[in-house]
Scaffold this active site. Structure first.
Site, PDB file in Angstrom:
ATOM      1  N   GLY A  31       8.329   3.943   1.728  1.00 27.26           N
ATOM      2  CA  GLY A  31       8.935   5.137   2.305  1.00 27.26           C
ATOM      3  C   GLY A  31      10.424   4.961   2.454  1.00 27.26           C
ATOM      4  O   GLY A  31      11.021   4.027   1.912  1.00 27.26           O
ATOM      5  N   GLY A  32      11.042   5.859   3.211  1.00 25.88           N
ATOM      6  CA  GLY A  32      12.476   5.803   3.386  1.00 25.88           C
ATOM      7  C   GLY A  32      12.947   4.564   4.115  1.00 25.88           C
ATOM      8  O   GLY A  32      14.088   4.149   3.981  1.00 25.88           O
ATOM      9  N   PHE A  33      12.059   3.943   4.894  1.00 23.56           N
ATOM     10  CA  PHE A  33      12.447   2.762   5.669  1.00 23.56           C
ATOM     11  C   PHE A  33      12.219   1.479   4.882  1.00 23.56           C
ATOM     12  O   PHE A  33      13.044   0.582   4.907  1.00 23.56           O
ATOM     13  CB  PHE A  33      11.655   2.734   6.982  1.00 23.56           C
ATOM     14  CG  PHE A  33      11.958   1.542   7.851  1.00 23.56           C
ATOM     15  CD1 PHE A  33      13.095   1.517   8.637  1.00 23.56           C
ATOM     16  CD2 PHE A  33      11.106   0.457   7.887  1.00 23.56           C
ATOM     17  CE1 PHE A  33      13.381   0.423   9.438  1.00 23.56           C
ATOM     18  CE2 PHE A  33      11.375  -0.644   8.685  1.00 23.56           C
ATOM     19  CZ  PHE A  33      12.522  -0.649   9.462  1.00 23.56           C
ATOM     20  N   MET A  41       9.063  -1.062   2.378  1.00 22.25           N
ATOM     21  CA  MET A  41       7.744  -1.270   1.807  1.00 22.25           C
ATOM     22  C   MET A  41       6.705  -1.394   2.919  1.00 22.25           C
ATOM     23  O   MET A  41       6.999  -1.866   4.018  1.00 22.25           O
ATOM     24  CB  MET A  41       7.718  -2.542   0.961  1.00 22.25           C
ATOM     25  CG  MET A  41       8.762  -2.586  -0.142  1.00 22.25           C
ATOM     26  SD  MET A  41       8.596  -1.226  -1.309  1.00 22.25           S
ATOM     27  CE  MET A  41       7.010  -1.606  -2.010  1.00 22.25           C
ATOM     28  N   VAL A  42       5.482  -0.962   2.623  1.00 21.81           N
ATOM     29  CA  VAL A  42       4.387  -1.038   3.592  1.00 21.81           C
ATOM     30  C   VAL A  42       3.301  -1.951   3.010  1.00 21.81           C
ATOM     31  O   VAL A  42       2.855  -1.752   1.882  1.00 21.81           O
ATOM     32  CB  VAL A  42       3.800   0.350   3.905  1.00 21.81           C
ATOM     33  CG1 VAL A  42       2.723   0.233   4.980  1.00 21.81           C
ATOM     34  CG2 VAL A  42       4.898   1.307   4.356  1.00 21.81           C
ATOM     35  N   LYS A  85       5.265  -2.287   8.030  1.00 30.18           N
ATOM     36  CA  LYS A  85       6.380  -1.620   7.364  1.00 30.18           C
ATOM     37  C   LYS A  85       7.616  -2.496   7.515  1.00 30.18           C
ATOM     38  O   LYS A  85       8.107  -2.718   8.613  1.00 30.18           O
ATOM     39  CB  LYS A  85       6.628  -0.242   7.965  1.00 30.18           C
ATOM     40  CG  LYS A  85       7.699   0.571   7.220  1.00 30.18           C
ATOM     41  CD  LYS A  85       8.109   1.819   7.983  1.00 30.18           C
ATOM     42  CE  LYS A  85       7.013   2.843   8.012  1.00 30.18           C
ATOM     43  NZ  LYS A  85       7.489   4.113   8.632  1.00 30.18           N
ATOM     44  N   ASP A 134       9.646  15.651  10.466  1.00 27.08           N
ATOM     45  CA  ASP A 134       9.337  15.294   9.080  1.00 27.08           C
ATOM     46  C   ASP A 134       7.841  15.435   8.807  1.00 27.08           C
ATOM     47  O   ASP A 134       7.210  14.542   8.237  1.00 27.08           O
ATOM     48  CB  ASP A 134       9.796  13.870   8.775  1.00 27.08           C
ATOM     49  CG  ASP A 134       9.947  13.615   7.277  1.00 27.08           C
ATOM     50  OD1 ASP A 134      10.026  14.601   6.514  1.00 27.08           O
ATOM     51  OD2 ASP A 134       9.993  12.441   6.867  1.00 27.08           O
ATOM     52  N   ILE A 154       0.820  -1.216   0.000  1.00 23.29           N
ATOM     53  CA  ILE A 154       0.000   0.000   0.000  1.00 23.29           C
ATOM     54  C   ILE A 154       0.849   1.259   0.000  1.00 23.29           C
ATOM     55  O   ILE A 154       0.320   2.368  -0.014  1.00 23.29           O
ATOM     56  CB  ILE A 154      -0.952   0.022   1.218  1.00 23.29           C
ATOM     57  CG1 ILE A 154      -0.169  -0.129   2.527  1.00 23.29           C
ATOM     58  CG2 ILE A 154      -2.007  -1.060   1.090  1.00 23.29           C
ATOM     59  CD1 ILE A 154      -1.036   0.002   3.764  1.00 23.29           C
ATOM     60  N   GLY A 155       2.160   1.104   0.003  1.00 26.16           N
ATOM     61  CA  GLY A 155       3.016   2.283  -0.036  1.00 26.16           C
ATOM     62  C   GLY A 155       4.457   1.908   0.211  1.00 26.16           C
ATOM     63  O   GLY A 155       4.813   0.755   0.427  1.00 26.16           O
TER      64      GLY A 155
END
Length: 841
Positions: free
Chosen positions: A505-507, A509-510, A524, A621, A502-503
């Protein structure tokens, strides 16, 4: 620059004649699928697979020939028919030559004879390699999928397999033809990553899917201009800063004799155009890079990046030296094209790199001046770029794999039974020993946890944290501790099924998941086995294990097993605020009331962070992607990986390196590297204008004065003309008094100096007042209070639903001593200029 592009577009086709294919492939199969006659595309004849000549390749018991009775007039006849598969079907081709081949599929769905090809869902296998999984061609416009692979047998089978409920697969045309021997070679390829550059071997064994093929600095090239019938598109839409590049064109045919490339590697037109550094533009620094961002599959997917060069800008040899970067990592330093081309100018070369996509789904390519360049000779060029995804996936449905899988299951069951028996015996012995020892009390505190780096296998001190840490609300999600077993997370995400992503980010996959107790969660997952993101991983757990608030995303738990770093959050149904504001994925536009309520909710969450603890927590952030909306559009602040504890009572700030996101970064924090909660206030001010104007915080595709949302919107706010730049959907739907107050709040949040910005409690009170102005239809709103200053209010917002109590006017006067405390005279505009030269973060 527009004039230059026009010249290129007009004269280049005249300089280079259309290629009549000088390369003749030994294997050359072109099929028009579902057709009883031949079709032509770019002067190439495709044989109908329903004709006697073409039907010999088709092997399908239940396939259907489908014809579009009302084809669009501008579509080639190749897309007027399709071969439809209601069961597994295939084409088989005899191979006269082993080696590298190109395989292309043409898709253009339509409705006919009761079939809706737009609903098709199917997988495609080429030579046993699963190249398309659960593929949905979607819209009715023609779509081309190209793969490059090595054939090592006398035949090649292409299988179409319907998937899911649709029970439908199709294809309009298939191309299979042999490629030149040197199209993909196994030496000279560089693997580029955080650890540096190293050799990459066995490139030709990979199956490659073409994602981008770019004619840098030039116009679109059709198969007429390419000996391998490829399409090359212009690079302009991928340039991060368009003013950094200047297109150039040569009138001379490339010198292939002394170069490393051939016309089959890339056509003349690619090597006769380029982008070079635009050193004439006044807003750019003397040293800068040209950068392109290419969207690709996210989450560390491996890609081949082929860059094409031809020195058409230098007056002499050994003048041009430049550096190449991929994803911010140095890929080639001090590149001298003369040394690669037997010391001949205008000789084509190419260099192959292998790199992984970042978590946001981008491959970034940059070229910039080398340290060997003098000030007068500073330049860098790029002529072409190809990006191909490595998609070697063996079909899990093959019989060989299935038999092996069954064998391993049997062996695993036997071994597992033996291991389980030993574990039970060991457990009983350990339990008996422990009964003889006196138990020692355990400390139950979160703050005292000592972090250590992840070990390669097993757990670390983080794994043991749950032994001494009780979850703030035990059992709220079925887990009495923070730690969640990896097996539970695998079960919740169907072993990290890519369809559940579903998304990113910097860390990492979600994934969307469902735990055992039917609670929906967002999972995450960091890159397995990597230590990158460890500080953010630790910070998220430390911060979120201490807090619970309706407007902050809750941490359900974490997992650190088998070198995994996984965070599990409550699932927030409607996703990031950004998705609801702008872009192609924008849902039903939010009303002004909804937007205000979302801003109020986010402000409440931030106010709690800043004031709910002795030192407070600074998020660092804040942006629209980190504000999530639940099913009722309630805002929840997320992503605490960059958060920091605020200053102690006797301190004014926290000294720390600059972290954050471009466009949202506090200019004072950037200059002085001194963090306060007012840095969050600045970022929140950018979000307020983002909510009002429905556009990104930074948009490099706009004119220079509009690139930075904060600067641009402040100009209109100070003119008193904010209504001219609001989301068109909101025009005529916001009361003037509400809009005026909202603009004032955002303006104060974006004050140059933190001392002039309000607190989040202050912002919260005024946002609630702005909502009341919008909802109240009576004229009493003319008596507006000044912005309420609640510097001493640590308990929350003032209830403005009944009576409004005007607060004390807040001071906007800059302190006389500011100039003596290290403040520079640098404006926000200057700070942003630094950020776009990649020196700010």
């Amino acid at each position: 620059m527009d004039t230059q592009k026009l010249i290129i577009a007009l004269i280049l086709p005249l300089l280079v004649p259309c290629s009549s294919s000088s390369f003749t492939p030994i294997d050359n199969y072109l099929l028009s699928c579902g057709s009883q006659s031949n079709a032509s595309l770019f002067n190439r004849i495709f044989i109908g697979d329903s004709t006697n000549q073409g039907s010999i390749f088709l092997s399908a018991d239940k396939s259907i020939s489908l014809t579009n009775q009302n084809p669009p007039p501008d579509f080639s006849t190749l897309y007027h028919s399709a071969r439809v598969f209601t069961n597994r079907g295939s084409y088989k081709f005899s191979m006269r030559k082993n080696g590298t081949h190109l395989v292309r599929f043409h898709f253009s769905p339509f409705k006919a004879q009761g079939f809706d090809l737009k609903a098709a869902n199917f997988s495609v296998l080429v030579g046993g390699n699963l190249v398309l999984r659960n593929f949905k061609p979607g819209k009715g416009t023609p779509l081309l999928k190209e793969f490059i692979l090595k054939v090592e047998s006398n035949s090649l089978e292409i299988v179409f397999r319907p998937e899911g409920d649709s029970g439908l697969g199709f294809v309009n045309a298939v191309e299979v033809f042999s490629a030149p021997d040197d199209l993909v070679i196994d030496y000279g390829t560089k693997l580029v990553g955080p650890s540096g550059v190293e050799e990459y071997k066995n490139l030709s064994s990979q199956v490659l899917e073409t994602i981008h093929r770019i004619n840098v600095g030039g116009v679109k090239l059709t198969p007429f201009n390419d000996t391998l019938w490829r399409i090359w598109i212009p690079d302009e839409e991928f340039l991060v800063i368009k003013d950094a590049a200047k297109p150039v064109v040569s009138t001379h045919t490339p010198n292939y004799q002394n170069g490393m490339a051939t016309r089959e590697i890339a056509p003349d037109n690619v090597y006769m155009t380029a982008q070079e550094m635009n050193r004439d533009h006044s807003i750019l620094a003397s040293r800068f890079n040209i950068t392109w961002d290419f969207p690709v599959a996210p989450g560390g997917v491996r890609h081949l990046v082929r860059l094409h060069f031809c020195d058409i800008v230098s007056p002499a040899l050994n003048v041009l030296y430049f550096d190449v970067y991929i994803n911010g990592h140095s890929a080639y330093q001090d590149l001298d094209l003369s040394s690669l081309t037997f010391h001949e100018l205008a000789s084509p070369v190419y260099v192959d790199f292998v790199a992984d996509s970042d978590r946001s789904g981008v491959i970034q390519i940059s070229v910039g001046p080398s340290d060997l360049s003098g000030d007068m000779r500073m330049n860098a060029i790029l002529n072409g770029a190809e990006i191909m995804q490595m998609v070697n996936v063996v079909d899990s449905h093959s019989h060989v794999v299935t038999r092996k899988k069954r064998l391993w299951i049997l062996v695993g069951s036997i071994v597992g039974g033996i291991v389980l028996l030993f574990i039970i015996v060991a457990f009983l012995l350990t339990l008996q020993c422990r009964r003889k020892k006196k138990k020692k009390p355990r400390q139950r505190t979160v703050e005292s946890v000592g972090w250590t780096p992840l070990r390669v296998f097993g757990g670390s001190s983080l794994s043991r944290m749950s032994e001494g840490t009780a979850f703030p609300s035990p059992g709220a999600y079925g887990y009495f501790g923070l730690r969640i077993p990896f097996t539970d997370i695998q079960l919740a995400t169907n072993t990290f099924d890519r369809s559940l992503i579903i998304g990113s980010g910097g860390f990492g996959m979600v994934y969307k998941g469902v735990l055992k107790d039917n609670v929906k969660v967002a999972v995450k997952r960091g890159m397995p086995g990597s230590r990158q993101g460890l500080p953010e991983f630790q910070t998220e757990i430390t911060i979120l294990s201490k807090i619970r608030h309706r407007h902050l995303v809750s941490l359900v738990g974490y997992c650190e097993e088998n070198s995994e770093m996984i965070l599990v959050y409550e699932y927030v149904e409607k996703g990031p605020l950004k998705r609801h504001l702008y872009g192609s994925s924008r849902d039903e536009p939010l009303s002004w009331k909804q937007r205000l309520e979302i801003c109020i909710g986010a402000a409440r969450g931030l106010h709690y962070l800043h004031t709910g603890f002795a030192q407070g927590i600074i998020h660092r952030d804040i942006k629209s992607t980190n504000i999530l909306l639940d099913e009722n559009y309630v805002a929840k602040v997320a992503d605490f990986g960059l958060s920091r504890s605020g200053p102690c009572i006797n301190e004014t700030h926290v000294s720390t390196g600059v972290k954050g996101s471009f466009g949202y970064l506090d200019p004072e924090y950037f200059r002085r590297q001194q963090l306060t909660d007012k840095s969050d206030v600045y970022s929140f001010g950018v979000v307020l204008f983002e909510v009002l104007c429905a556009r990104p915080a930074v948009d490099p595709q706009l004119d220079r004065e509009q690139v930075n949302l904060a600067e641009w919107a402040l100009e209109w706010q100070k003119k008193g003309m904010l209504e001219h730049i609001i989301d068109p959907y909101l025009v005529g739907k916001i009361k003037q008094s509400s809009l005026k107050k909202f603009g004032e709040i955002a303006e104060k949040c974006l004050a140059e100096y933190g001392v002039d910005r309000p607190t989040m409690g202050h912002v919260l009170w005024n946002l609630e007042y702005t909502l009341q102005l919008h909802e109240n239809e009576e004229s009493e709103q003319e008596m507006e209070p000044e912005l309420y200053d609640d510097a001493n209010d640590v308990h929350g917002s003032v209830n403005v639903t009944t009576t409004i109590v005007p607060g004390n006017p807040s001071s906007n006067i800059r302190r006389e001593s500011d100039s003596d405390n290290g403040y520079s005279d640098m404006s926000a505009t200057q700070v942003f200029s630094q950020l776009i030269t990649n020196e700010g973060r």
